[in-house]
Design an enzyme around this catalytic site. Structure first.
Site, PDB file in Angstrom:
ATOM      1  N   PHE A   8       0.820  -1.205   0.000  1.00 31.92           N
ATOM      2  CA  PHE A   8       0.000   0.000   0.000  1.00 31.92           C
ATOM      3  C   PHE A   8       0.856   1.258   0.000  1.00 31.92           C
ATOM      4  CE2 PHE A   8      -2.535  -3.212   2.168  1.00 31.92           C
ATOM      5  CZ  PHE A   8      -3.811  -3.029   1.647  1.00 31.92           C
ATOM      6  N   ASP A   9       0.449   2.217  -0.822  1.00 29.84           N
ATOM      7  CA  ASP A   9       0.871   3.593  -0.587  1.00 29.84           C
ATOM      8  C   ASP A   9       0.198   4.027   0.718  1.00 29.84           C
ATOM      9  OD1 ASP A   9       1.871   6.263  -1.270  1.00 29.84           O
ATOM     10  OD2 ASP A   9      -0.242   6.721  -1.599  1.00 29.84           O
ATOM     11  N   LEU A  10       0.685   5.089   1.335  1.00 29.53           N
ATOM     12  CA  LEU A  10       0.123   5.517   2.620  1.00 29.53           C
ATOM     13  C   LEU A  10      -0.796   6.730   2.473  1.00 29.53           C
ATOM     14  CD1 LEU A  10       0.189   4.786   5.649  1.00 29.53           C
ATOM     15  CD2 LEU A  10       1.990   6.503   5.907  1.00 29.53           C
ATOM     16  N   ASP A  11      -0.232   7.899   2.167  1.00 34.35           N
ATOM     17  CA  ASP A  11      -1.027   9.126   2.064  1.00 34.35           C
ATOM     18  C   ASP A  11      -2.026   9.028   0.922  1.00 34.35           C
ATOM     19  OD1 ASP A  11       0.657   9.963   4.006  1.00 34.35           O
ATOM     20  OD2 ASP A  11       1.308  11.788   3.004  1.00 34.35           O
TER      21      ASP A  11
END
Length: 211
Positions: A8-11
């Protein structure tokens, strides 16, 4: 082929940091007497800060990064929260034996602040940040490093994100990809990069992972 690993990307993907990012940019631009519209600021969200500020002001980019990060960290807990269904979905995927990881362009300190605040940290077996790679997304290096550290197979790995950087990085690393509908980018924009999946809600991952 069934999915065994999800990165996953976070932001903008797991955590709603949009208002914090916007406020941090506005604070920085005020300090340096620069004017940008809210729409222009929205388009600055995504690439690493050093790239963004260098393009805007090469001579003062390092000072701008410092001002931005000081504001971002100071105000972090007041703004940041997980998107709907994120905690429940991540917990369920983890309990089903799906191996989970983070691949972010943020520095390690702010990544960990966000994960700790939302009580997500313990679900992730690998966390790749700005500090851990030479080449950032959309280069495949961050995704490839996560796959390597996990001993995962790219073909059974899914890279999930809210911007083209995430989709392209995953594609270049040989993974399946998913774009999220709650991105500030438009559906047409994200679909133009041909992600394997387009998620209407976080819970869609439970169906995708069960295929």
């Amino acid at each position: 082929m069934s999915i065994r690993t999800i990165l996953f990307d976070l932001d903008g993907t797991l955590l709603n940091t949009n208002e914090l990012i916007r406020a941090s940019f506005e604070h920085t631009f005020d300090k340096f007497q620069m004017q940008f519209t809210p729409e222009e600021i929205k388009h600055l969200n995504g690439p690493p800060l050093n790239e963004t500020f260098y393009q805007l002001n090469p001579e003062q980019s390092e000072q701008m990064i410092t001002v931005y990060r000081e504001h971002n960290m100071r105000e972090h807990d007041r703004y940041v929260e997980a998107f709907p269904y994120v905690y429940e979905t991540i917990k369920q995927l983890y309990e089903q034996g799906i191996v989970l990881g983070i691949v972010s362009t943020k520095i390690k300190k702010t990544v960990m602040m966000g994960l700790d605040l939302t009580k997500l940290t313990d679900f992730f077996s690998v966390i790749i940040t700005y500090d851990d790679v030479v080449h950032k997304k959309p280069d495949p290096e961050p995704v490839e490093k996560a796959i390597r550290l996990l001993g995962a197979n790219p073909e059974t790995t899914l890279m999930v994100g809210d911007n083209f950087h995430d989709i392209v990085s995953g594609q270049r690393a040989g993974t399946q990809t998913a774009a999220v509908s709650w991105s500030e980018k438009t559906e047409d924009f994200l679909k133009s990069y041909h992600p394997t999946y387009y998620l209407d809600t976080m819970r869609d991952l439970l169906t995708v992972a069960g295929e």
